[in-house]
Design an enzyme around this catalytic site. Structure first.
Site: not given
Length: 328
Positions: A24, A107, A133, A194
């Site tokens: 979460y 991912h 998110g 990245e």
């Protein structure tokens, strides 16, 4: 490339499915709440007593332990950090998987590199929003969404792609468009982006340019504005209008200087290093390095974090961000 929109996707396939979102954090919260608000039966699996337990409960989510969530769910959507997924999966998810279940990810890292292997008869899918998110949740509430990716590594039930697309729609991604990919493509391109650009390349370019100006005697504050602070303005232009739109909106002097000098910054040697970085991602060298680093307690990462925090650009940047009202 096929792009799916809301009218292309039927969510009825999930009508009798229970979806467990494991984790979460930024993505876990956003995806769990969006799917719940879209009418799906969502439970959240967390470590009892963990920092997220109360937050998820206060948000109105049905919260239970990871083991209980995995036992109850038909689809287990794993949204915890890459480096702990293997351990959590083996200890708290795998023992409760049944034939016909689906394990899902945002991912492809652990599936692609083989750290997680699904039991026979279990689907392996991916639903990956292409944004943080907070943006996934905000745009959903605004009536739109952000683009996303879907992929299927194992289709044991014959409807794994339909399940993934329905989850993507429930997250709000099909409002903007959902693209089909593979676990390999998503993982390798994500890591390369990245390392070479978004996190590694950009920060090194900024800091090197900043140090060049300071070394030449310019005020650090002015150097920060010119090499870091103003980057957002340019990135926003590229994000919204592409390279051509960016060049059209800067001065002719900036355009000429940028076009004639950029090849001296990104040289053939830089391109060769990018190729090497990509090869290390493709052949698993980076994944092995990261796995060993984690098993050792991440000493190199901790050391590099400390060095980053001590950079002059960080000290100057903090002062100027406060001046601009961006940091308290």
């Amino acid at each position: 490339m096929k792009i799916y929109y809301e009218n292309d996707i039927d969510m009825e396939i999930l009508a009798d499915k229970k979806i467990a979102v494991i984790g979460y954090g930024s993505q876990g919260e956003a995806q769990a709440r969006n799917m719940a608000d879209s009418g799906l039966n969502v439970i959240v699996g967390l470590r009892r007593g963990g920092s997220s337990w109360k937050k998820a409960h206060d948000d109105g989510m049905n919260v239970m332990t990871i083991e209980d969530a995995s036992r109850e769910a038909d689809i287990i959507h794993i949204l915890i950090p890459d480096e702990i997924q293997e351990t959590v999966f083996e200890q708290s998810i795998r023992p409760y998987l049944k034939e016909g279940n689906t394990i899902s990810f945002s991912h492809g890292y652990n599936i692609h590199y083989g750290y997680i292997k699904a039991p026979e008869g279990v689907n392996v899918t991916m639903v990956a929003p292409k944004g943080p998110g907070a943006m996934v949740r905000r745009t959903y509430l605004e009536g739109f969404g952000i683009p996303g990716l879907v992929a299927v590594e194992v289709d044991a039930t014959g409807d794994a792609m339909e399940q993934a697309l329905a989850m993507a729609k429930a997250c709000g991604l099909a409002r903007a468009g959902v693209l089909e990919t593979t676990f390999r493509e998503e993982t390798e391109t994500d890591l390369f982006g990245e390392q070479a650009v978004l996190c590694g390349g950009v920060t090194e370019l900024i800091n090197t340019a900043f140090k060049t100006l300071v070394r030449a005697g310019y005020q650090p504050e002015i150097a920060y504005f010119e090499t870091c602070h103003e980057l957002k303005l340019i990135v926003d232009l590229i994000y919204e209008r592409g390279f051509r739109g960016m060049w059209h909106n800067v001065s002719n002097t900036a355009e000429f200087g940028g076009l004639t000098r950029r090849g001296r910054i990104i040289t053939e040697e830089t391109e060769k290093e990018m190729d090497e970085i990509l090869k290390e991602i493709q052949n698993g060298k980076f994944a092995k390095e990261w796995a060993l680093e984690n098993r050792a307690g991440a000493p190199m990462l901790k050391r590099m974090r400390k060095l980053e925090s001590e950079l002059e650009i960080e000290e100057v940047g903090s002062k100027l961000r406060k001046l601009c009202g961006l940091e308290k």
